[in-house]
Design a protein around this motif. Structure first.
Motif, PDB file in Angstrom:
ATOM      1  N   UNK A   1       0.581 -80.198   8.485  1.00  0.00           N
ATOM      2  CA  UNK A   1       0.389 -78.801   9.144  1.00  0.00           C
ATOM      3  C   UNK A   1      -0.555 -79.380  10.437  1.00  0.00           C
ATOM      4  N   UNK A   2      -0.261 -78.710  11.415  1.00  0.00           N
ATOM      5  CA  UNK A   2      -0.978 -78.790  12.837  1.00  0.00           C
ATOM      6  C   UNK A   2      -1.884 -77.762  13.013  1.00  0.00           C
ATOM      7  N   UNK A   3      -3.016 -78.016  14.192  1.00  0.00           N
ATOM      8  CA  UNK A   3      -3.904 -76.863  14.358  1.00  0.00           C
ATOM      9  C   UNK A   3      -3.818 -77.030  16.021  1.00  0.00           C
ATOM     10  N   UNK A   4      -4.072 -75.895  16.654  1.00  0.00           N
ATOM     11  CA  UNK A   4      -4.520 -75.939  18.043  1.00  0.00           C
ATOM     12  C   UNK A   4      -5.955 -75.660  18.188  1.00  0.00           C
ATOM     13  N   UNK A   5      -6.657 -76.483  18.890  1.00  0.00           N
ATOM     14  CA  UNK A   5      -8.155 -76.540  19.043  1.00  0.00           C
ATOM     15  C   UNK A   5      -8.536 -76.584  20.565  1.00  0.00           C
ATOM     16  N   UNK A   6      -9.280 -75.993  21.170  1.00  0.00           N
ATOM     17  CA  UNK A   6      -9.626 -76.249  22.506  1.00  0.00           C
ATOM     18  C   UNK A   6     -10.827 -77.258  22.566  1.00  0.00           C
ATOM     19  N   UNK A   7     -10.319 -78.363  23.305  1.00  0.00           N
ATOM     20  CA  UNK A   7     -11.197 -79.554  23.403  1.00  0.00           C
ATOM     21  C   UNK A   7     -11.880 -79.838  24.498  1.00  0.00           C
ATOM     22  N   UNK A   8     -12.913 -80.281  24.561  1.00  0.00           N
ATOM     23  CA  UNK A   8     -13.630 -80.951  25.708  1.00  0.00           C
ATOM     24  C   UNK A   8     -13.898 -82.529  25.555  1.00  0.00           C
ATOM     25  N   UNK A   9     -14.669 -82.947  26.581  1.00  0.00           N
ATOM     26  CA  UNK A   9     -14.814 -84.256  26.458  1.00  0.00           C
ATOM     27  C   UNK A   9     -16.063 -84.559  27.192  1.00  0.00           C
ATOM     28  N   UNK A  10     -16.996 -85.379  26.825  1.00  0.00           N
ATOM     29  CA  UNK A  10     -18.157 -85.899  27.764  1.00  0.00           C
ATOM     30  C   UNK A  10     -17.897 -86.578  28.734  1.00  0.00           C
ATOM     31  N   UNK A  11     -16.630 -87.246  28.717  1.00  0.00           N
ATOM     32  CA  UNK A  11     -16.105 -88.116  29.999  1.00  0.00           C
ATOM     33  C   UNK A  11     -15.359 -87.229  30.832  1.00  0.00           C
ATOM     34  N   UNK A  12     -15.247 -85.851  30.667  1.00  0.00           N
ATOM     35  CA  UNK A  12     -14.219 -85.105  31.365  1.00  0.00           C
ATOM     36  C   UNK A  12     -15.237 -83.609  31.458  1.00  0.00           C
ATOM     37  N   UNK A  13     -16.631 -83.680  31.823  1.00  0.00           N
ATOM     38  CA  UNK A  13     -17.402 -82.567  31.906  1.00  0.00           C
ATOM     39  C   UNK A  13     -16.793 -81.273  32.342  1.00  0.00           C
ATOM     40  N   UNK A  14     -17.233 -80.292  31.747  1.00  0.00           N
ATOM     41  CA  UNK A  14     -16.806 -78.929  32.078  1.00  0.00           C
ATOM     42  C   UNK A  14     -15.376 -78.646  32.075  1.00  0.00           C
ATOM     43  N   UNK A  15     -14.386 -79.356  31.549  1.00  0.00           N
ATOM     44  CA  UNK A  15     -12.942 -79.109  31.439  1.00  0.00           C
ATOM     45  C   UNK A  15     -12.544 -79.118  30.140  1.00  0.00           C
ATOM     46  N   UNK A  16     -11.837 -78.153  29.753  1.00  0.00           N
ATOM     47  CA  UNK A  16     -11.415 -77.788  28.256  1.00  0.00           C
ATOM     48  C   UNK A  16      -9.774 -77.573  28.440  1.00  0.00           C
ATOM     49  N   UNK A  17      -9.152 -77.838  27.065  1.00  0.00           N
ATOM     50  CA  UNK A  17      -7.766 -77.575  27.018  1.00  0.00           C
ATOM     51  C   UNK A  17      -7.443 -77.323  25.506  1.00  0.00           C
ATOM     52  N   UNK A  18      -6.368 -76.773  25.405  1.00  0.00           N
ATOM     53  CA  UNK A  18      -6.106 -76.496  23.879  1.00  0.00           C
ATOM     54  C   UNK A  18      -5.093 -77.696  23.597  1.00  0.00           C
TER      55      UNK A  18
END
Length: 172
Positions: free
Chosen positions: A86-103
């Protein structure tokens, strides 16, 4: 302990494939402690060593919510030994890409074997946010960012914005 500078994409160091840790030494433990302090200060829930310029297969994670006791994980030489169907969608962010998020779509559950802070072999079964965080941070060890899992159009937009921000910061 010391706060370490976090590399911001697009930095070519973030594309580096990290090397295994041969022996868990006091120096390795100190690096892990510094990484954890840096992660908490950022604030974040995960940090791979390469994000602070250390090309070793190490990461720290703490997905405890605000108000909960801290539950830091020190993970050295991790390997995914099992993934769920099973897969899941999760909105991710990253300290190396500040203030940017994507599912991002990833396996909903994983089992990971690794060495802990004392060099002892451990196995962890993770689901939900912890599973996402583990897979995200382990991607860093292979030189992969979460934006590598999204469309080229979205990825390029994010990376262009970060590059522009870097140019403006160095021009000032």
């Amino acid at each position: 302990m010391a706060l370490l500078p976090i590399l911001i994409a697009p930095d070519p160091v973030l594309e580096t494939v990290s090397t295994p840790v041969d022996t868990v030494t006091d120096e390795v433990r100190q690096q892990l402690d510094d990484m954890l302090e840096t992660m908490y200060a950022a604030p974040g829930i995960g940090l791979a060593a390469i994000q602070v310029g250390i090309p070793k297969r190490m990461l720290v994670i703490d997905v405890a919510r605000d108000g909960e006791d801290k539950q830091p994980l020190y993970i050295i030489n991790p390997e995914i030994t099992w993934v769920s169907d099973d897969d899941q969608l999760y909105e991710e962010g990253c300290l190396s890409l500040p203030e940017h998020y994507a599912e991002v779509e990833r396996p909903a559950e994983v089992k990971v074997s690794y060495l802990d802070r004392n060099g002892e072999k451990q196995e962890l079964h993770a689901e939900g946010l912890l599973a996402v965080c583990l897979q995200h941070e382990m991607d860093h060890l292979e030189g992969i960012l979460f934006v590598d899992h999204i469309s080229a159009l979205k990825r390029n937009m994010i990376l262009r914005k970060l590059l522009k921000q870097k140019r403006l910061a160095t021009a000032s």
